[in-house]
Design a protein around this motif. Structure first.
Motif, short mmCIF file in Angstrom:
data_model
loop_
_atom_site.label_atom_id
_atom_site.label_comp_id
_atom_site.label_asym_id
_atom_site.label_seq_id
_atom_site.Cartn_x
_atom_site.Cartn_y
_atom_site.Cartn_z
N LEU A 205 0.38 6.05 1.32
CA LEU A 205 0.85 5.09 1.31
C LEU A 205 2.39 5.25 1.80
O LEU A 205 3.37 4.33 1.77
N SER A 210 0.20 4.45 6.07
CA SER A 210 -0.24 3.36 5.69
C SER A 210 -1.08 2.68 6.72
O SER A 210 -2.26 2.14 6.47
N TYR A 230 -7.65 2.81 -0.79
CA TYR A 230 -7.43 1.50 -1.49
C TYR A 230 -7.66 0.35 -0.65
O TYR A 230 -8.33 0.44 0.75
N ASP A 231 -7.73 -0.65 -1.13
CA ASP A 231 -8.03 -1.91 -0.42
C ASP A 231 -7.12 -2.10 0.79
O ASP A 231 -5.61 -1.66 0.53
N TYR A 233 -5.17 -4.58 1.24
CA TYR A 233 -4.08 -5.47 1.11
C TYR A 233 -3.02 -4.41 0.48
O TYR A 233 -1.71 -4.53 0.45
N VAL A 234 -3.24 -3.39 -0.23
CA VAL A 234 -2.41 -2.27 -0.57
C VAL A 234 -1.62 -1.57 0.66
O VAL A 234 -0.39 -1.66 0.29
N TYR A 235 -2.56 -1.27 1.37
CA TYR A 235 -1.53 -0.67 2.76
C TYR A 235 -0.86 -1.65 3.39
O TYR A 235 0.44 -1.43 3.73
N SER A 237 0.70 -4.35 2.07
CA SER A 237 1.84 -4.63 1.16
C SER A 237 2.83 -3.57 1.29
O SER A 237 3.94 -3.68 1.16
N ALA A 238 2.40 -2.18 1.40
CA ALA A 238 3.11 -1.03 1.39
C ALA A 238 4.09 -1.15 2.75
O ALA A 238 5.24 -0.96 2.87
#
Length: 259
Positions: A205, A210, A230-231, A233-235, A237-238
């Motif tokens: 992340l 990311s 991770y999904d 959307y996590v990356y 969002s980061a």
């Protein structure tokens, strides 16, 4: 805003270095993609491509192009550094304030470059992928997977935000370029290894990583399934947090320090 854009245009209209660098940065994108596509269409790599699937066919081409471009877009960061540090070298930032600009408008002007350069890169990258998919692919056109180009664009925005942040803090072109290249080519990869070793997948992340986690080369993804931790959307969002946080720090630096 029109006044800001016009003022920035006047600064670069006759600036030969700018036009050479922006032309080179945009040319590297289709050239880099073509070189890789040509290699995969002949020789031993062609045999691998036939076994695992053609990464230059639709819809895989979007991921392939985005993955390649994520490694060759550093010139846009160097260009932004030069544009920003020139303001300090030639004192044009001070002159703008004397002429009535608000300090925030100075940041807005540089954010225009950040967005403009990233959109130009996205347009050229998308056009290059479209052409290569038609020439080297064996399937009909499809926009499925175009989201990977958006991931590339977000990663480029992160990279340009880092370049902008370094520029306004260091103010000198040479040192800013050294720090920017060092972070992109070595420091972050070292940090990723250390964090992943000690704390696990959270190391993925980090700012540029990311984007890399979302853009594995297609054939690598098939040989190493489950590489993404991770999904998506996590990356995403980061990356959005890094962009927002970096721009906030730029505003804080410009508003509270001497020009």
């Amino acid at each position: 805003m029109k006044q800001i854009i016009y003022a920035e245009w006047l600064k670069v209209k006759s600036y030969r270095t700018f036009w050479v660098m922006v032309s080179l940065a945009l040319l590297v994108i289709p050239a880099g993609n073509y070189i890789v596509a040509d290699k995969f269409s002949s020789g031993e790599l062609n045999k691998v491509s036939k076994m695992l699937g053609n990464p230059f066919s639709f819809p895989e081409i979007w991921l392939t192009a985005a993955s390649i471009n994520s490694y060759i877009s550093v010139l846009f960061g160097l260009l932004l550094i030069i544009l920003v540090t020139n303001e300090y070298t030639y004192r044009t930032n001070r002159q703008n304030v004397i002429d009535g600009w608000d300090r925030k408008e100075f940041v807005y002007a540089k954010l225009c470059w950040l967005v403009g350069l990233s959109l130009a890169a996205l347009a050229v990258a998308s056009g290059s992928a479209l052409v290569l998919g038609i020439v080297y692919g064996g399937r009909p056109f499809s926009l499925e997977g175009f989201s990977y180009m958006i991931y590339y664009w977000l990663q480029l925005l992160v990279m340009l935000t880092i370049a902008l942040l370094i520029s306004v803090w260091v103010k000198r072109a040479g040192l800013s370029i050294v720090l920017f290249l060092a972070y992109n080519m070595m420091l972050e990869q070292l940090l990723v290894m250390i964090v992943k070793f000690n704390f696990g997948n959270i190391g993925g992340l980090l700012p540029l990583q990311s984007g890399d986690e979302l853009l594995p080369f297609p054939l690598v993804g098939k040989m190493i399934p489950g590489a993404v931790s991770y999904d998506a959307y996590v990356y995403v969002s980061a990356m959005l947090v890094y962009i927002g946080g970096g721009i906030s720090l730029v505003f804080r630096k410009i508003l509270k320090s001497d020009l």
